[in-house]
Scaffold this active site. Sequence first.
Site, PDB file in Angstrom:
ATOM      1  N   HIS A  77      16.637   1.806  11.967  1.00  0.00           N
ATOM      2  CA  HIS A  77      16.304   3.145  12.461  1.00  0.00           C
ATOM      3  C   HIS A  77      16.263   4.118  11.285  1.00  0.00           C
ATOM      4  O   HIS A  77      17.138   4.102  10.432  1.00  0.00           O
ATOM      5  CB  HIS A  77      17.381   3.583  13.469  1.00  0.00           C
ATOM      6  CG  HIS A  77      16.971   4.748  14.306  1.00  0.00           C
ATOM      7  ND1 HIS A  77      16.878   6.034  13.808  1.00  0.00           N
ATOM      8  CD2 HIS A  77      16.616   4.838  15.608  1.00  0.00           C
ATOM      9  CE1 HIS A  77      16.491   6.848  14.779  1.00  0.00           C
ATOM     10  NE2 HIS A  77      16.321   6.150  15.885  1.00  0.00           N
ATOM     11  N   GLY A 151      22.058  24.505   1.477  1.00  0.00           N
ATOM     12  CA  GLY A 151      22.390  23.549   0.427  1.00  0.00           C
ATOM     13  C   GLY A 151      21.128  22.902  -0.107  1.00  0.00           C
ATOM     14  O   GLY A 151      20.008  23.303   0.211  1.00  0.00           O
ATOM     15  N   PRO A 153      18.530  21.623  -3.327  1.00  0.00           N
ATOM     16  CA  PRO A 153      17.606  20.623  -2.786  1.00  0.00           C
ATOM     17  C   PRO A 153      18.162  19.195  -2.802  1.00  0.00           C
ATOM     18  O   PRO A 153      17.741  18.394  -1.985  1.00  0.00           O
ATOM     19  CB  PRO A 153      16.376  20.736  -3.696  1.00  0.00           C
ATOM     20  CG  PRO A 153      16.875  21.325  -4.972  1.00  0.00           C
ATOM     21  CD  PRO A 153      18.023  22.204  -4.612  1.00  0.00           C
ATOM     22  N   ALA A 159      26.476  10.973   1.657  1.00  0.00           N
ATOM     23  CA  ALA A 159      26.333  11.293   3.086  1.00  0.00           C
ATOM     24  C   ALA A 159      25.003  11.950   3.417  1.00  0.00           C
ATOM     25  O   ALA A 159      24.745  12.291   4.579  1.00  0.00           O
ATOM     26  CB  ALA A 159      27.487  12.175   3.554  1.00  0.00           C
ATOM     27  N   GLY A 160      24.133  12.161   2.407  1.00  0.00           N
ATOM     28  CA  GLY A 160      22.788  12.672   2.680  1.00  0.00           C
ATOM     29  C   GLY A 160      22.786  14.095   3.195  1.00  0.00           C
ATOM     30  O   GLY A 160      23.232  15.024   2.520  1.00  0.00           O
TER      31      GLY A 160
END
Lengths: 289, 289
Positions: A77, A151, A153, A159-160
Site C-alpha cells: 500500500h 515543516g 521540505p 517517520a516521513g
Amino acid sequence: VECVPNFSEGRDPAKIGAIADAIREAGGRILHQTSDIDHNRTVITFAAPAAIVGEAAFRGVQKAVESIDLRTHRGVHPRIGAADVVPFVPLRGTTMEDCAAIAHATGRRIWEELGLPVFFYEAAAVRPEHAALPDVRRGQFERPAQTPDLGGPALHPSAGAAIVGARKLLIAFNAILNTAEESVAREIARAVRASNGGVEKLRAIGVYLASRGRAQVSMNLIDFEVTPMHEALNAVREQAARRGAAVESTELIGLAPAKALEAAAAHYMKIEPFDLGRVLENAVERCGI
Amino acid sequence: VECVPNFSEGRDPAKIGAIADAIREAGGRILHQTSDIDHNRTVITFAAPAAIVGEAAFRGVQKAVESIDLRTHRGVHPRIGAADVVPFVPLRGTTMEDCAAIAHATGRRIWEELGLPVFFYEAAAVRPEHAALPDVRRGQFERPAQTPDLGGPALHPSAGAAIVGARKLLIAFNAILNTAEESVAREIARAVRASNGGVEKLRAIGVYLASRGRAQVSMNLIDFEVTPMHEALNAVREQAARRGAAVESTELIGLAPAKALEAAAAHYMKIEPFDLGRVLENAVERCGI
C-alpha cells in the site's frame, strides 16, 4: 468524532498494541482495528468526544513516530509516513468545520512537538493540490512529490510525514480476486477508479497479496451516498469477468455505515420499493419514541 | 412495543385511513403501512409505550369490526377476521412475557367490548394447537377448523375472529416471480417452507397477483436469526430456477430489522470475515459513547 488513523505497521503485534494503548489511554474508544500483513499497515477506528479526539490521535502518532521506521518498511500500500493518514470524521453533534479545526490543531502539535512534517488534506486542506490523498502521497516516503504544509521540505528521516485531515465517512473495501495476477488487479483498478473516468467517488489500486497468493483491488469509496458500495463492487466484478477472473471475497477495512449495507441488501435482494425508512431501527428513530 | 396488526382491507383508502387514524389518536406512532390490493389486506406497523400499545391496537380493531365485512371480502391471502392478526413484539425495555400479558388483556377487551371472538397465538397461546398462525387460520373465515379461546364457537358474523399474540420480530417478505403461473409459486412455497421439511423457520404460500399478472411466493420469516433473509430468498431463487422461473423482485411488508439487512449485504458482497460489530453504528453503540 470518529478518527481513523492508518499506521505503516501491520506485522508486529507489540508495536501495534502500543499504538492502540496510547490512543486508549488518552480516552479514545477503539471501535475496530485491522492489520494487514501484505499492506503492512494497520487501520485503527476510534471514537472520542471532540474535546479529546485530537489528543488521542496525537498520542497514537507519537507512538508510531517512536516505533516505526519507514526506511525499512515494505508493503503493497502506498505510504508517506509512519502515521500515514489521520482523518477526523464528524459523527454526531460536530460539523466538518469542527473536524477541520481539530485536524489543524492536532497537525500543529504533531509538527511542533514531534518534529514530524504535516500535510493537511480533504476538508482540512490549506492548499488545493493537497486536497486529494493520492496526490499528496505521490512518490511516497522515498520520493515525495509535494512539500508539507507544516515543516519540511525534507521529511522526518524515519517517520516521513503525517497527512492530517477532515473528511466524510469513507468505506475502505477490498476485493480479492481468484487470480494471483497483479496485472489483472491493476487493470481492473484503472478501469473502475474515478480518476480514470470510471466510477464516481471511487479510488482503487491493484496489488498482490503474497500471503494469500491473490491479487486484490483495494478501494476507497469516498462518498457512498453518491456511489453505493454495491455499485463499486459490481463494477469490479464486471471488469474482472471481462478478464476471465472473479471476485472471490471482499473485506472491509474498519467499519461500514449501516445505511451503505442496508442499501446493498435491498439491491441484491431486489427489494422494490425500498428506502431506509423500511428499516425498523430507522423508522423507530424517526418517530422519536 | 411494536404492534403489527393485519387488517382484511387493502383497497378502500377511506376505511384503511380510519383504522390508522384510530391507532394514531390512541397514541400509536405509525412506522409503516402497506396495503396490497391482490391480498386485499393492510399491514400497519406501529410503536407505542407498553402502557398504551394495547389501547391503540384495540381502537384499530374496533374500527375494523365496524367497517370490514368478511362475507364479501375476497383476497389471495388467508384470513379469519377483519382484524386478522394482532401481534405485539417486544422492542426495547419490555419482555416477551410483558407482550403476552398485553395480548391477553387486549384480547379480553376485544371479546368483552366488541363481541369479537379471540384466538391467542405464539407466545400468548393458551392452547398448544393455537400457537402456530397457519393452524389457527385453517379453514379461514368461511370454515374455521378451530374454536376461539375467548367467545365462540361461532365467529362474529361479519368480522370473524381476531388472532392476538406476542412474538419475536418477523420479516414478511414476498418474492414476485417472472411468471403468471400460480402453480409454480405454490410448488416453490411447498418446497421451501419449514412445515414441509424445507427451510427452518420459514412460512410460505404461493398466490397469484391479478393486478400485476404475476405469481408470488409470500413468506413469513419467523426467526431471521435462525434463517437469514438471504437464505430464504436464495432457496426461493433456486427452486424457481429448477422450474425455469426467476424472482423478478421482492417486497417487504412492513419493516425489516437492520441486522437482517446488514447480514444479507455481507452475504451478497461476500464480506469475509463479517460480524455486526463491523457496522459503524453498532460499534459506536457498543462502546457507549
